[in-house]
Write a protein that holds these residues in place. Structure first.
Motif, short mmCIF file in Angstrom:
data_model
loop_
_atom_site.label_atom_id
_atom_site.label_comp_id
_atom_site.label_asym_id
_atom_site.label_seq_id
_atom_site.Cartn_x
_atom_site.Cartn_y
_atom_site.Cartn_z
N GLY A 210 0.68 -1.29 -0.37
CA GLY A 210 -0.43 -0.30 0.08
C GLY A 210 0.83 1.37 -0.62
O GLY A 210 -0.04 2.37 0.25
N THR B 151 -0.56 3.69 -2.92
CA THR B 151 -1.71 4.27 -2.98
C THR B 151 -1.09 4.75 -1.83
O THR B 151 -2.57 6.45 -1.51
N THR C 290 -3.39 8.95 -1.60
CA THR C 290 -3.97 9.32 -1.13
C THR C 290 -3.56 11.05 -0.76
O THR C 290 -4.59 10.78 -0.55
N THR D 222 -11.05 7.65 2.14
CA THR D 222 -10.25 6.76 0.97
C THR D 222 -8.62 6.51 1.73
O THR D 222 -8.34 5.51 2.05
N TYR D 223 -7.80 7.50 1.90
CA TYR D 223 -6.68 7.70 2.53
C TYR D 223 -6.73 7.44 4.50
O TYR D 223 -5.87 5.92 4.64
N THR E 26 -6.84 4.13 4.34
CA THR E 26 -5.75 2.72 3.87
C THR E 26 -4.45 2.24 4.52
O THR E 26 -4.31 1.52 5.61
N SER F 281 -5.80 0.16 7.22
CA SER F 281 -6.49 -1.69 6.97
C SER F 281 -4.74 -1.90 7.13
O SER F 281 -3.84 -1.51 5.73
N SER G 36 -1.50 -2.67 4.65
CA SER G 36 -0.88 -1.10 4.29
C SER G 36 -0.85 -0.42 5.82
O SER G 36 -0.25 0.59 5.94
#
Length: 222
Positions: free
Chosen positions: A18, A21, A25, A151-152, A155, A158, A161
């Protein structure tokens, strides 16, 4: 050769955990927050002109003018930088100040309802239209920021990540809460096209018992 293999392995590992990502983000948050600040600044720039126009017709409404001016000053005293989203307390202070300014502007616009000439003033109507458009852009920008933060933060929290986030120091970022979102989501809007409410007529005095007096009263009414 071994060095390049290690670099390739680390790149793949970070990508799978991640890292990319998080980078993407995080940049989205910076971009959307910059737009929120831009629109809030646009609103703040409109306030002095709006106050001056209203003053021309309602100079005695000093308390309202003072409240708007002080609320704008409190907003300006906060350094609204991209780093603000990394400080929960500073972020909430900024949002609270913006909420106070929204309320002060609403009260200023309500004052205009008592001054038909002010409502008909071309400059005032133009400023009011600009303000309404800016408030709509603030809402759009704020919603984009909320989506980017969501969204950030997902991440960051989770697995796996979250391990990458811990390793590189990525932390969750603040967003608008239900309370302050509700408080500032409704633009300060007044319908200047609506007629002013009619003033109720005073109650008629009771007619005297004498027929002659009653007739005289009717004659005066006509």
């Amino acid at each position: 050769m071994l060095k390049w293999l290690m670099v390739t392995f680390m790149a793949l590992a970070l990508s799978g955990c991640g890292y990319n990502t998080l980078q993407t983000t995080d940049e989205d948050i910076k971009a959307t927050w910059a737009e929120v600040l831009n629109q809030y600044q646009r609103r703040a720039d409109l306030v002095p002109n709006l106050v001056n126009v209203v003053k021309g017709y309602a100079a005695h409404e000093k308390d309202v003018f003072t409240a708007v001016t002080e609320a704008r000053a409190r907003v300006g005293a906060i350094q609204a930088t991209p780093e603000l989203v990394n400080d929960e307390a500073a972020f909430q202070k900024f949002i609270a100040a913006q909420g106070e300014l929204t309320g002060a502007i609403s009260r200023l616009l309500l004052v205009a309802e008592n001054y038909p000439q002010l409502k008909a003033d071309g400059l005032f109507r133009d400023l009011q239209a600009q303000l309404e458009g800016t408030e709509n852009r603030i809402t759009v920008a704020r919603n984009r920021y909320i989506d980017a933060v969501k969204t950030y933060n997902v991440t960051v929290r989770s697995f796996p990540s979250n391990l990458t986030a811990m390793l590189f120091g990525y932390k969750t970022k603040p967003s608008f809460t239900v309370e302050n979102e509700k408080a500032i989501a409704t633009p300060p809007k007044v319908d200047f096209g609506a007629p002013a409410p009619a003033v109720p007529a005073p109650a008629a005095a009771a007619a005297p018992a004498s027929n002659g007096d009653a007739s005289g009263s009717l004659s005066h009414g006509y």
